[in-house]
Design a protein around this motif. Sequence first.
Motif, PDB file in Angstrom:
ATOM      1  N   LEU A 191       0.682  -1.305  -0.026  1.00 46.31           N
ATOM      2  CA  LEU A 191      -0.020  -0.059  -0.077  1.00 46.31           C
ATOM      3  C   LEU A 191       0.734   1.497  -0.034  1.00 46.31           C
ATOM      4  CD1 LEU A 191      -2.941  -0.845   2.398  1.00 46.31           C
ATOM      5  CD2 LEU A 191      -3.034  -0.613  -0.033  1.00 46.31           C
ATOM      6  N   PHE A 192       1.933   1.238   0.222  1.00 38.33           N
ATOM      7  CA  PHE A 192       3.000   2.472   0.316  1.00 38.33           C
ATOM      8  C   PHE A 192       3.017   3.255  -0.989  1.00 38.33           C
ATOM      9  CE2 PHE A 192       6.995   4.691   0.232  1.00 38.33           C
ATOM     10  CZ  PHE A 192       7.009   5.499   1.256  1.00 38.33           C
ATOM     11  N   PHE A 218      -0.237   5.162  -1.119  1.00 35.83           N
ATOM     12  CA  PHE A 218      -0.483   6.252  -0.072  1.00 35.83           C
ATOM     13  C   PHE A 218       0.541   7.432  -0.765  1.00 35.83           C
ATOM     14  CE2 PHE A 218       2.131   8.345   3.222  1.00 35.83           C
ATOM     15  CZ  PHE A 218       1.117   8.886   3.728  1.00 35.83           C
ATOM     16  N   MET A 219       1.599   7.328  -1.216  1.00 34.93           N
ATOM     17  CA  MET A 219       2.579   8.321  -1.738  1.00 34.93           C
ATOM     18  C   MET A 219       2.028   9.078  -2.899  1.00 34.93           C
ATOM     19  SD  MET A 219       5.053   8.670   0.111  1.00 34.93           S
ATOM     20  CE  MET A 219       5.831   9.760  -0.570  1.00 34.93           C
ATOM     21  N   ALA A 275      -1.381   9.220  -3.463  1.00 34.46           N
ATOM     22  CA  ALA A 275      -2.378  10.223  -2.845  1.00 34.46           C
ATOM     23  C   ALA A 275      -1.962  11.388  -2.158  1.00 34.46           C
ATOM     24  CB  ALA A 275      -3.245   9.405  -1.976  1.00 34.46           C
ATOM     25  N   TRP A 276      -0.819  11.142  -1.248  1.00 37.27           N
ATOM     26  CA  TRP A 276      -0.051  12.234  -0.861  1.00 37.27           C
ATOM     27  C   TRP A 276       0.358  13.266  -1.801  1.00 37.27           C
ATOM     28  CZ3 TRP A 276       4.823  14.214  -0.188  1.00 37.27           C
ATOM     29  CH2 TRP A 276       4.951  15.237   0.949  1.00 37.27           C
TER      30      TRP A 276
END
Length: 179
Positions: free
Chosen positions: A41-42, A45-46, A48-49
Amino acid sequence: MRHTLLPAPERAALRREYHTRAFAVALYALAAAIAVGAVALFPAFMKAWIAEQSGVAAVAAEQGNSNGSLAAAQAALASEARLLVPLSSAASASSLSDAVKAIASARGPVTLSSFSAVRMATGTVAVIVQGIAPTRDDLLAFQSRLEALVPGASVDLPISELAKSSRIGFSLQVTGPLP
């Protein structure tokens, strides 16, 4: 384990040891699944950030032009609202199936074989109903029930269809506003 030569206390200790080791293996498998999931998932997440940060930067850049953009957006929404007015009035109107259901509910002993419903431009509906009435009186009663169903509706039943006294095949036209 009843056929083993181990005494009962050692069998109980062996069973406890087995359950303890199975529990430990399950915990290790759960921890490994969580670690793999976090690593998988990392990247999302990056992504989306980074998208959030670029959105915040775009909003900050547009802060000076917000009045002009707001007026343009309001004008676009107003023109879209004008397009939706006819659609919303058509959606709130009764459907042809309501007229057919109302006519079918008033049939009594009359057997209906077909319907043909058309919405007129004036907001009225023309429904042609065909079927078989057991007697002349039943057909006339059906006609009066249809006239009473919607005030202002006209029910046209040709006189020639009243010539027979039983098993009368008929075709009548109901014209009026939707019930």
